[in-house]
Design a protein around this motif. Structure first.
Motif, PDB file in Angstrom:
ATOM      1  N   LYS A   3       0.814  -1.217   0.000  1.00 57.11           N
ATOM      2  CA  LYS A   3       0.000   0.000   0.000  1.00 57.11           C
ATOM      3  C   LYS A   3       0.850   1.270   0.000  1.00 57.11           C
ATOM      4  O   LYS A   3       0.357   2.341  -0.315  1.00 57.11           O
ATOM      5  CB  LYS A   3      -0.943   0.015   1.219  1.00 57.11           C
ATOM      6  CG  LYS A   3      -1.915  -1.140   1.230  1.00 57.11           C
ATOM      7  CD  LYS A   3      -2.831  -1.104   0.031  1.00 57.11           C
ATOM      8  CE  LYS A   3      -3.822  -2.255   0.067  1.00 57.11           C
ATOM      9  NZ  LYS A   3      -4.598  -2.378  -1.134  1.00 57.11           N
ATOM     10  N   GLU A   4       2.125   1.138   0.363  1.00 58.88           N
ATOM     11  CA  GLU A   4       3.074   2.260   0.324  1.00 58.88           C
ATOM     12  C   GLU A   4       4.239   1.842  -0.554  1.00 58.88           C
ATOM     13  O   GLU A   4       4.802   0.765  -0.369  1.00 58.88           O
ATOM     14  CB  GLU A   4       3.580   2.605   1.728  1.00 58.88           C
ATOM     15  CG  GLU A   4       2.520   3.136   2.642  1.00 58.88           C
ATOM     16  CD  GLU A   4       3.090   3.569   3.990  1.00 58.88           C
ATOM     17  OE1 GLU A   4       4.300   3.393   4.245  1.00 58.88           O
ATOM     18  OE2 GLU A   4       2.310   4.103   4.790  1.00 58.88           O
ATOM     19  N   ILE A   5       4.594   2.707  -1.493  1.00 56.36           N
ATOM     20  CA  ILE A   5       5.669   2.359  -2.428  1.00 56.36           C
ATOM     21  C   ILE A   5       6.631   3.526  -2.613  1.00 56.36           C
ATOM     22  O   ILE A   5       6.278   4.680  -2.390  1.00 56.36           O
ATOM     23  CB  ILE A   5       5.108   1.932  -3.805  1.00 56.36           C
ATOM     24  CG1 ILE A   5       4.364   3.090  -4.477  1.00 56.36           C
ATOM     25  CG2 ILE A   5       4.221   0.698  -3.667  1.00 56.36           C
ATOM     26  CD1 ILE A   5       4.082   2.882  -5.939  1.00 56.36           C
ATOM     27  N   SER A   6       7.818   3.181  -3.044  1.00 58.74           N
ATOM     28  CA  SER A   6       8.817   4.181  -3.408  1.00 58.74           C
ATOM     29  C   SER A   6       9.003   4.149  -4.923  1.00 58.74           C
ATOM     30  O   SER A   6       9.510   3.154  -5.468  1.00 58.74           O
ATOM     31  CB  SER A   6      10.154   3.890  -2.711  1.00 58.74           C
ATOM     32  OG  SER A   6      11.179   4.677  -3.291  1.00 58.74           O
ATOM     33  N   ILE A   7       8.603   5.203  -5.576  1.00 62.41           N
ATOM     34  CA  ILE A   7       8.774   5.309  -7.029  1.00 62.41           C
ATOM     35  C   ILE A   7      10.271   5.304  -7.363  1.00 62.41           C
ATOM     36  O   ILE A   7      10.693   4.668  -8.334  1.00 62.41           O
ATOM     37  CB  ILE A   7       8.096   6.585  -7.582  1.00 62.41           C
ATOM     38  CG1 ILE A   7       6.595   6.569  -7.298  1.00 62.41           C
ATOM     39  CG2 ILE A   7       8.384   6.763  -9.065  1.00 62.41           C
ATOM     40  CD1 ILE A   7       5.786   5.550  -8.050  1.00 62.41           C
ATOM     41  N   LYS A   8      11.065   5.984  -6.550  1.00 63.77           N
ATOM     42  CA  LYS A   8      12.515   6.019  -6.799  1.00 63.77           C
ATOM     43  C   LYS A   8      13.119   4.623  -6.737  1.00 63.77           C
ATOM     44  O   LYS A   8      13.964   4.266  -7.565  1.00 63.77           O
ATOM     45  CB  LYS A   8      13.200   6.929  -5.772  1.00 63.77           C
ATOM     46  CG  LYS A   8      12.924   8.390  -5.981  1.00 63.77           C
ATOM     47  CD  LYS A   8      13.605   9.243  -4.930  1.00 63.77           C
ATOM     48  CE  LYS A   8      13.186  10.703  -5.087  1.00 63.77           C
ATOM     49  NZ  LYS A   8      13.693  11.541  -4.014  1.00 63.77           N
ATOM     50  N   LYS A   9      12.687   3.816  -5.772  1.00 61.30           N
ATOM     51  CA  LYS A   9      13.215   2.456  -5.655  1.00 61.30           C
ATOM     52  C   LYS A   9      12.794   1.609  -6.847  1.00 61.30           C
ATOM     53  O   LYS A   9      13.590   0.816  -7.369  1.00 61.30           O
ATOM     54  CB  LYS A   9      12.767   1.811  -4.349  1.00 61.30           C
ATOM     55  CG  LYS A   9      13.380   0.439  -4.116  1.00 61.30           C
ATOM     56  CD  LYS A   9      13.092  -0.079  -2.732  1.00 61.30           C
ATOM     57  CE  LYS A   9      13.748  -1.393  -2.409  1.00 61.30           C
ATOM     58  NZ  LYS A   9      13.981  -2.346  -3.453  1.00 61.30           N
ATOM     59  N   ILE A  10      11.562   1.768  -7.283  1.00 59.53           N
ATOM     60  CA  ILE A  10      11.094   1.022  -8.454  1.00 59.53           C
ATOM     61  C   ILE A  10      11.963   1.365  -9.662  1.00 59.53           C
ATOM     62  O   ILE A  10      12.421   0.483 -10.383  1.00 59.53           O
ATOM     63  CB  ILE A  10       9.602   1.307  -8.721  1.00 59.53           C
ATOM     64  CG1 ILE A  10       8.757   0.702  -7.598  1.00 59.53           C
ATOM     65  CG2 ILE A  10       9.169   0.790 -10.092  1.00 59.53           C
ATOM     66  CD1 ILE A  10       7.324   1.154  -7.568  1.00 59.53           C
TER      67      ILE A  10
END
Length: 153
Positions: A3-10
């Motif tokens: 439910k929480e994501i890091s766009i930078k990590k992706i």
């Protein structure tokens, strides 16, 4: 699903898996989306992405990174039943992805994007790593927005 994501990590994960040679563009994007957003996504979808690098089976047609982004978005919003009208939303979202890429690069065609490059050279690899990260970032942003996921960066 996370439910929480890091766009930078992706983005960074997609770039790194291409950089180190684990996956090509389309596979790297699907794998990064899977690992960071939907661990329940079947690994078979990564395998399904394996035919898209170098413009679909090395034909240099549609950029493989764009194809991988389309696959990732379609996993969440595509249809599995004939006649399901949700396909229309999926087409809208995948159109958004490709338009964003075209805004930055003018075309989707691998042959044009790599014109004059040696396919094994560092210049080509670096460009494709960059495209992979860019498309992973845009696809993840679209997915997060549409699913109401919290972006933590």
């Amino acid at each position: 699903m996370n439910k929480e994501i890091s766009i930078k990590k992706i983005k960074l994960d997609a770039e790194e898996s291409y950089r180190v040679g684990d996956f090509f563009c389309s596979e790297a994007i699907v794998n990064s989306i899977r690992n960071n957003i939907a661990p329940e996504m079947p690994e078979a979808l990564i395998a399904a992405a394996s035919g898209f690098p170098v413009g679909i089976g090395k034909s240099k047609c549609v950029c493989g990174a764009v194809s991988g982004g389309v696959m990732a978005i379609s996993y969440f919003f595509g249809r599995t039943k004939g006649g399901d009208p949700k396909v229309n939303k999926n087409l809208e979202l995948t159109y958004e992805l490709q338009e964003e890429f075209k805004k930055n690069h003018k075309v989707l065609c691998c042959k044009v994007l790599t014109h004059g490059m040696d396919m094994g050279a560092k210049e080509h690899k670096n460009q494709c790593i960059s495209f992979t990260g860019e498309v992973a970032e845009v696809a993840a942003t679209i997915i997060a927005r549409e699913l109401g996921l919290k972006i933590i960066d």
